[in-house]
Design a protein around this motif. Structure first.
Motif, PDB file in Angstrom:
ATOM      1  N   LEU A   1      -4.945  34.143 -17.618  1.00  0.00           N
ATOM      2  CA  LEU A   1      -4.950  33.435 -16.397  1.00  0.00           C
ATOM      3  C   LEU A   1      -3.806  33.431 -15.560  1.00  0.00           C
ATOM      4  O   LEU A   1      -3.914  33.427 -14.383  1.00  0.00           O
ATOM      5  N   ASP A   2      -2.819  33.552 -16.310  1.00  0.00           N
ATOM      6  CA  ASP A   2      -1.436  33.661 -15.235  1.00  0.00           C
ATOM      7  C   ASP A   2      -1.529  35.256 -14.440  1.00  0.00           C
ATOM      8  O   ASP A   2      -1.057  35.213 -13.376  1.00  0.00           O
ATOM      9  N   ALA A   3      -1.948  35.973 -15.368  1.00  0.00           N
ATOM     10  CA  ALA A   3      -2.056  37.635 -14.682  1.00  0.00           C
ATOM     11  C   ALA A   3      -3.088  37.239 -13.467  1.00  0.00           C
ATOM     12  O   ALA A   3      -2.668  38.001 -12.567  1.00  0.00           O
TER      13      ALA A   3
ATOM     14  N   GLY B   1     -12.515  29.639 -16.452  1.00  0.00           N
ATOM     15  CA  GLY B   1     -11.343  30.216 -15.263  1.00  0.00           C
ATOM     16  C   GLY B   1     -11.004  31.767 -15.310  1.00  0.00           C
ATOM     17  O   GLY B   1     -10.545  32.344 -14.500  1.00  0.00           O
ATOM     18  N   ILE B   2     -11.276  32.497 -16.465  1.00  0.00           N
ATOM     19  CA  ILE B   2     -11.060  33.946 -16.539  1.00  0.00           C
ATOM     20  C   ILE B   2     -12.286  34.631 -15.873  1.00  0.00           C
ATOM     21  O   ILE B   2     -13.583  34.449 -16.438  1.00  0.00           O
ATOM     22  N   ARG B   3     -11.969  35.334 -14.961  1.00  0.00           N
ATOM     23  CA  ARG B   3     -12.679  36.101 -13.976  1.00  0.00           C
ATOM     24  C   ARG B   3     -12.883  37.704 -14.198  1.00  0.00           C
ATOM     25  O   ARG B   3     -13.373  38.346 -13.400  1.00  0.00           O
ATOM     26  N   ILE B   4     -11.694  38.248 -14.979  1.00  0.00           N
ATOM     27  CA  ILE B   4     -11.498  39.732 -14.860  1.00  0.00           C
ATOM     28  C   ILE B   4     -11.673  40.227 -16.248  1.00  0.00           C
ATOM     29  O   ILE B   4     -11.507  39.376 -17.302  1.00  0.00           O
ATOM     30  N   PRO B   5     -11.882  41.449 -16.315  1.00  0.00           N
ATOM     31  CA  PRO B   5     -11.919  42.294 -17.590  1.00  0.00           C
ATOM     32  C   PRO B   5     -10.729  42.352 -18.255  1.00  0.00           C
ATOM     33  O   PRO B   5      -9.606  42.632 -17.681  1.00  0.00           O
ATOM     34  N   VAL B   6     -10.734  42.255 -19.762  1.00  0.00           N
ATOM     35  CA  VAL B   6      -9.729  42.318 -20.671  1.00  0.00           C
ATOM     36  C   VAL B   6      -9.984  43.231 -21.712  1.00  0.00           C
ATOM     37  O   VAL B   6     -11.133  42.806 -22.330  1.00  0.00           O
TER      38      VAL B   6
ATOM     39  N   ARG C   1     -11.813  39.087 -26.651  1.00  0.00           N
ATOM     40  CA  ARG C   1     -13.040  38.102 -26.913  1.00  0.00           C
ATOM     41  C   ARG C   1     -12.925  36.913 -25.573  1.00  0.00           C
ATOM     42  O   ARG C   1     -13.852  36.431 -25.354  1.00  0.00           O
ATOM     43  N   VAL C   2     -11.686  36.853 -25.048  1.00  0.00           N
ATOM     44  CA  VAL C   2     -11.376  36.048 -23.723  1.00  0.00           C
ATOM     45  C   VAL C   2     -11.768  36.723 -22.700  1.00  0.00           C
ATOM     46  O   VAL C   2     -11.961  36.257 -21.571  1.00  0.00           O
ATOM     47  N   SER C   3     -12.452  37.991 -22.539  1.00  0.00           N
ATOM     48  CA  SER C   3     -12.731  38.703 -21.464  1.00  0.00           C
ATOM     49  C   SER C   3     -13.887  38.322 -20.773  1.00  0.00           C
ATOM     50  O   SER C   3     -14.986  37.723 -21.339  1.00  0.00           O
ATOM     51  N   SER C   4     -13.807  38.408 -19.462  1.00  0.00           N
ATOM     52  CA  SER C   4     -15.174  38.360 -18.604  1.00  0.00           C
ATOM     53  C   SER C   4     -15.818  39.581 -18.643  1.00  0.00           C
ATOM     54  O   SER C   4     -15.141  40.768 -18.790  1.00  0.00           O
ATOM     55  N   SER C   5     -17.221  39.765 -18.225  1.00  0.00           N
ATOM     56  CA  SER C   5     -18.081  40.911 -18.222  1.00  0.00           C
ATOM     57  C   SER C   5     -17.625  41.480 -16.667  1.00  0.00           C
ATOM     58  O   SER C   5     -17.754  40.712 -15.463  1.00  0.00           O
TER      59      SER C   5
END
Length: 244
Positions: A109-111, A160-165, A38-42
């Motif tokens: 965010l840390d990763a 701030g999250i810009r990567i897929p998760v 749910r926290v993922s970016s597309s």
């Protein structure tokens, strides 16, 4: 009143997870093997390098640092849910209450700050009796019917999250890392140690996550009642509450 924004999320149509092998590829099934978080970016991420980073926690105050800045540059980070010593009142974290360091948004965010191209979460089954029902995890994360009470995250955190998760089942994690059941169990158990250090593997993984984000405005109510006692009126008692 103190205004802020909450983030909403729905699962998009294009989600994919593929392990590229020398002569073939392993295509995992959304819902059965993995789901977008749910926290993922597309977006899509492809890397020839996986980094297993234990719980993926960077908390210098508690003496637990699973990796350092720049360690994950160009890699896809694979990490466990939750935190070491879960359920242990003597844990260096918050013991019976989950710490902020263990929240998915903080870990991602840390990763991302350390250079990760994407994050893969897997359950810490060694802290939960070795049992997992990934179908239930998928259904609770992305229910087919609308929840009576929706799940929200603070929008400022997700912006701030810009990567897929993605979150994956334990068998999927074993396949991705190329480990036997016993090897995987030993690896995740070793993540409990504050001296654990990341393990890098040359594996080609491709992740596509599709999450539709929305937002809604909310507000906190803040009020102050002045004291009347001449000696105590400059002291404050703070009372907080929330609706749940």
């Amino acid at each position: 009143y103190h205004s802020y924004y909450l983030a909403t999320a729905t699962m998009g149509a294009k989600n994919a997870l593929t392990l590229h092998l020398p002569q073939s590829k392993h295509v995992f099934q959304v819902g059965a093997d993995f789901i977008p978080a749910r926290v993922s970016s597309s977006g899509t991420a492809v890397s020839q390098n996986l980094a297993f980073v234990g719980f993926g926690i960077v908390d210098k105050a508690r003496g637990h640092v699973d990796y350092k800045d720049g360690d994950l540059r160009g890699s896809i980070a694979v990490m466990l849910n939750h935190e070491p010593g879960e359920g242990n009142p003597k844990s260096p974290f918050d013991g019976l209450v989950a710490s902020e360091a263990s929240t998915p948004w903080r870990k991602v965010l840390d990763a991302q700050r350390a250079g990760a191209l994407a994050v893969v979460f897997v359950n810490d089954i060694h802290n939960h009796g070795g049992v997992e029902n990934f179908a239930d995890v998928a259904a609770s994360t992305w229910p087919k019917e609308k929840r009576r009470l929706e799940t929200y995250t603070l929008k400022d955190w997700l912006d701030g999250i810009r990567i897929p998760v993605v979150s994956v089942s334990t068998p999927t994690a074993r396949t991705i890392l190329g480990l036997s059941d016993a090897e995987f169990d030993k690896l995740i158990a070793s993540s409990e140690s504050p001296t654990f250090r990341r393990i890098e593997l040359e594996k080609s993984l491709e992740i596509t996550a599709s999450v539709n984000r929305g937002s809604l405005r909310d507000r906190n109510v803040i009020a102050a009642i002045p004291g009347t006692d001449p000696k105590l009126k400059d002291e404050w008692i703070v009372v907080s509450s929330h609706i749940d």
